[in-house]
Scaffold this motif. Sequence first.
Motif, short mmCIF file in Angstrom:
data_model
loop_
_atom_site.label_atom_id
_atom_site.label_comp_id
_atom_site.label_asym_id
_atom_site.label_seq_id
_atom_site.Cartn_x
_atom_site.Cartn_y
_atom_site.Cartn_z
N GLY A 30 0.83 -1.21 0.00
CA GLY A 30 0.00 0.00 0.00
C GLY A 30 0.86 1.26 0.00
O GLY A 30 1.76 1.39 0.83
N ALA A 34 0.38 5.82 5.12
CA ALA A 34 1.00 4.87 6.06
C ALA A 34 2.16 4.14 5.38
O ALA A 34 3.27 4.06 5.94
CB ALA A 34 -0.03 3.88 6.58
N GLU A 53 1.88 -1.20 -4.62
CA GLU A 53 0.61 -0.47 -4.62
C GLU A 53 -0.31 -1.02 -5.71
O GLU A 53 0.07 -1.11 -6.86
CB GLU A 53 0.87 1.03 -4.82
N ALA A 54 -1.54 -1.33 -5.30
CA ALA A 54 -2.49 -1.93 -6.25
C ALA A 54 -2.91 -0.96 -7.34
O ALA A 54 -3.08 -1.35 -8.51
CB ALA A 54 -3.72 -2.41 -5.48
N ARG A 55 -3.10 0.31 -6.97
CA ARG A 55 -3.60 1.28 -7.95
C ARG A 55 -2.48 1.76 -8.87
O ARG A 55 -1.30 1.48 -8.63
CB ARG A 55 -4.19 2.49 -7.22
N GLY A 60 -3.64 6.50 -1.96
CA GLY A 60 -4.76 5.79 -1.34
C GLY A 60 -5.97 6.68 -1.18
O GLY A 60 -6.51 7.19 -2.17
N ARG A 61 -6.39 6.92 0.08
CA ARG A 61 -7.59 7.73 0.34
C ARG A 61 -7.34 9.23 0.20
O ARG A 61 -8.20 10.04 0.54
CB ARG A 61 -8.13 7.39 1.74
N GLY A 77 -8.96 12.75 1.68
CA GLY A 77 -8.50 13.44 2.89
C GLY A 77 -7.75 14.71 2.57
O GLY A 77 -7.01 14.77 1.59
N GLN A 78 -7.94 15.76 3.39
CA GLN A 78 -7.27 17.02 3.05
C GLN A 78 -6.84 17.86 4.23
O GLN A 78 -5.74 18.39 4.25
CB GLN A 78 -8.17 17.86 2.14
N TRP A 79 -7.70 18.02 5.28
CA TRP A 79 -7.38 19.01 6.31
C TRP A 79 -6.39 18.46 7.33
O TRP A 79 -6.34 17.25 7.59
CB TRP A 79 -8.65 19.40 7.07
N VAL A 253 -1.19 -6.84 -4.29
CA VAL A 253 -0.68 -8.02 -3.59
C VAL A 253 -1.84 -8.99 -3.40
O VAL A 253 -2.87 -8.64 -2.82
CB VAL A 253 -0.06 -7.63 -2.23
N THR A 440 -4.13 3.92 9.03
CA THR A 440 -4.67 4.87 10.00
C THR A 440 -5.54 4.20 11.07
O THR A 440 -5.57 4.64 12.22
CB THR A 440 -5.43 6.00 9.28
N GLY A 448 -7.80 7.32 11.97
CA GLY A 448 -8.77 7.72 10.95
C GLY A 448 -8.30 8.90 10.13
O GLY A 448 -8.91 9.23 9.12
N ILE A 450 -5.00 11.48 8.41
CA ILE A 450 -3.70 11.40 7.73
C ILE A 450 -2.59 11.29 8.77
O ILE A 450 -1.66 10.49 8.64
CB ILE A 450 -3.49 12.66 6.84
C1 LIG Z 1 -13.61 11.65 1.54
C2 LIG Z 1 -12.55 11.57 2.60
C3 LIG Z 1 -12.26 12.68 3.36
C4 LIG Z 1 -11.28 12.63 4.34
N1 LIG Z 1 -10.93 13.78 5.01
C5 LIG Z 1 -9.84 13.78 5.80
C6 LIG Z 1 -9.28 15.00 6.25
O1 LIG Z 1 -9.76 16.08 5.91
N2 LIG Z 1 -8.19 14.95 7.06
C7 LIG Z 1 -7.58 13.77 7.39
O2 LIG Z 1 -6.58 13.78 8.12
N3 LIG Z 1 -8.07 12.60 6.93
C8 LIG Z 1 -9.15 12.57 6.12
N4 LIG Z 1 -9.59 11.41 5.58
C9 LIG Z 1 -8.95 10.15 5.99
C10 LIG Z 1 -7.55 9.98 5.37
O3 LIG Z 1 -7.64 10.17 3.99
C11 LIG Z 1 -7.04 8.59 5.71
O4 LIG Z 1 -7.00 8.43 7.11
C12 LIG Z 1 -5.63 8.31 5.20
O5 LIG Z 1 -5.43 8.77 3.90
C13 LIG Z 1 -5.39 6.80 5.28
O6 LIG Z 1 -4.08 6.48 4.87
P1 LIG Z 1 -3.59 4.96 4.93
O7 LIG Z 1 -2.25 4.91 4.32
O8 LIG Z 1 -3.78 4.43 6.29
O9 LIG Z 1 -4.64 4.13 4.03
P2 LIG Z 1 -4.96 4.28 2.47
O10 LIG Z 1 -4.83 5.68 2.05
O11 LIG Z 1 -6.25 3.59 2.25
O12 LIG Z 1 -3.77 3.46 1.76
C14 LIG Z 1 -3.82 2.07 1.59
C15 LIG Z 1 -3.24 1.77 0.23
O13 LIG Z 1 -3.20 0.36 0.04
C16 LIG Z 1 -3.54 0.07 -1.30
N5 LIG Z 1 -3.96 -1.32 -1.35
C17 LIG Z 1 -5.12 -1.88 -0.91
N6 LIG Z 1 -5.08 -3.22 -1.08
C18 LIG Z 1 -3.88 -3.51 -1.66
C19 LIG Z 1 -3.26 -4.73 -2.09
N7 LIG Z 1 -3.84 -5.92 -1.96
N8 LIG Z 1 -2.03 -4.65 -2.66
C20 LIG Z 1 -1.40 -3.45 -2.78
N9 LIG Z 1 -1.95 -2.28 -2.39
C21 LIG Z 1 -3.17 -2.31 -1.84
C22 LIG Z 1 -4.61 1.08 -1.62
O14 LIG Z 1 -4.75 1.26 -3.02
C23 LIG Z 1 -4.08 2.33 -0.92
O15 LIG Z 1 -3.26 3.08 -1.78
C24 LIG Z 1 -10.57 11.42 4.59
C25 LIG Z 1 -10.86 10.30 3.81
C26 LIG Z 1 -11.83 10.36 2.82
C27 LIG Z 1 -12.10 9.13 1.98
#
Ligand SMILES: Cc1cc2nc3c(=O)[nH]c(=O)nc-3n(C[C@H](O)[C@H](O)[C@H](O)COP(=O)(O)OP(=O)(O)OC[C@H]3O[C@@H](n4cnc5c(N)ncnc54)[C@H](O)[C@@H]3O)c2cc1C
Length: 468
Positions: A30, A34, A53-55, A60-61, A77-79, A253, A440, A448, A450
């Motif tokens: 991913g 994170a 990374e799958a995409r 990610g989000r 996610g943005q703020w 993966v 997260t 939850g 960034i």
């Molecule tokens: C609409 C929206 C608004 C938000 N607003 C805020 C905000 O304003 N402020 C804030 O702090 N947070 C916000 N968040 C939350 C924030 O975006 C997330 O907490 C953060 O981006 C999560 O990061 P992560 O790395 O834990 O997970 P992710 O970003 O989900 O990363 C996981 C990655 O793993 C990849 N993946 C999944 N399965 C596989 C696989 N089998 N093989 C390889 N890769 C894989 C995915 O494609 C992804 O790229 C928001 C989220 C959304 C959706």
Amino acid sequence: MEAIRNPMRTPGRAAAEALDSGQLDVAVVGAGFAGLAAARALEAAGASTVVLEARDRVGGRVLNAPIGDGEVVEAGGQWIGPTQDRVAALAGELGVETFPTHTEGSNLLRLDGRLRRYRGTIPRLAPPVLIDVARGLRKLNRLAEQIDPEAPWLARDAARLDSTSLGDWVERTMWTRTAKRLLRIATRTTFGAEPEELSMLHVAFYLRSAGSFEMLTDVEGGAQQDRLVGGSQEIVLRIAEQLGDRVRLDAPVSSIATDPSGLAIRAGNTEIRARRAIVTVPPPIRSRIEFAPELPAIHRQLAQRMPMGWLVKATAVYPEPFWRDDGLSGEALNDDGPVTITFDNSPPSGVPGALVGFVGGSDARSFARLGKSERRRAVLGSFQSLFGPRALAAEQYLERDWADEGWSGGGPVANFPTGGWTAAGPALREPVGLVHWAGTETATRWSGYIDGAISSGERAAGEVLAAL
Ligand SMILES: Cc1cc2nc3c(=O)[nH]c(=O)nc-3n(C[C@H](O)[C@H](O)[C@H](O)COP(=O)(O)OP(=O)(O)OC[C@H]3O[C@@H](n4cnc5c(N)ncnc54)[C@H](O)[C@@H]3O)c2cc1C
């Protein structure tokens, strides 16, 4: 910077050699905040790393969406806000500047078709409603203070809290219809879920990990205080650029097998060997990976007991932020969906004007059944009911339903319904053999968000480095 603007679909020579010779220390699954924070920490400590990374993109989000003239808005996610130290530090190290969310002017509240203006977080309402809101929030914050975010399931009241939903709690604790509706509006965007879908233990944990209810919902002094110049994805794009060919896109993966000499990881057509893995995908998405031997029962339960929220983020772009001329901040609460919360999301220069709106929980479920043009009409209709007829004349309309994204499963975050924390909470972070977990949802501060994603990646990198 050009290299990162063009996704790296093939591994470079260094990564390819490391992959072929089986010399990798760590495979990170991913490339969200994170995974990239983990890889950055591992590389800095000299561990050979690949990020799978799958995409076809990193983030990610988190995802920037161009709106012309080099400006962007964020589709995910943005703020960022006070006490989010990890994201602030990372932005500083990478030279990504912040700017305050636009708050000048009055906020709007639309309740039962009546529009009123207010300043700050809590609208001006009838005294019984204000008392009800204040009392409810005080009780929620007090519950949160009892929780150890490292182990919510060990709280004195864990069993009772985990058998109650936020919806039950609200019905029992709050007495005015308006206060209950305001809490529902906040829940739909904060969790992407209805109060009935959330365990009270989960809500208490979530508040504790952020600090308080107000830290989650406030703009000034809270999680919506600041934005990142160039959009939030800029940070991950810069980390990915530094990591170069160690980030592999289009590499989903599908399996992680443990054998006597380490891990065999299948990503697309390639098999990668590594001494350890850090899996950063959202907990329910862990089930898309086949583990051999199978994960222990509690880990398999986790993936089934922690569904993603459902959140749609929609942006309308206008030649200018016309609501500012009317003395409005762009921030609004609306009890008549589909859009229940809006903000001014214009770039730092204020041009063009951008209004962002959230459709969450049950509203998102019914919204998703509409056709494309009906959805646009519904969102602009919500904006019109708040900001007047000029809101209908959007030059651009952008929308992302995170539940429609297979590699996310929903947004903004995965939540525990009743029974989840006590049944499967310990599996969130507990390593299984050579496999470590980040993302997260595994964070204890700003889970939850960034910021939580970054600290979770750094924590998992620390675990792996200690083990290596
Ligand atoms: C609409 C929206 C608004 C938000 N607003 C805020 C905000 O304003 N402020 C804030 O702090 N947070 C916000 N968040 C939350 C924030 O975006 C997330 O907490 C953060 O981006 C999560 O990061 P992560 O790395 O834990 O997970 P992710 O970003 O989900 O990363 C996981 C990655 O793993 C990849 N993946 C999944 N399965 C596989 C696989 N089998 N093989 C390889 N890769 C894989 C995915 O494609 C992804 O790229 C928001 C989220 C959304 C959706």
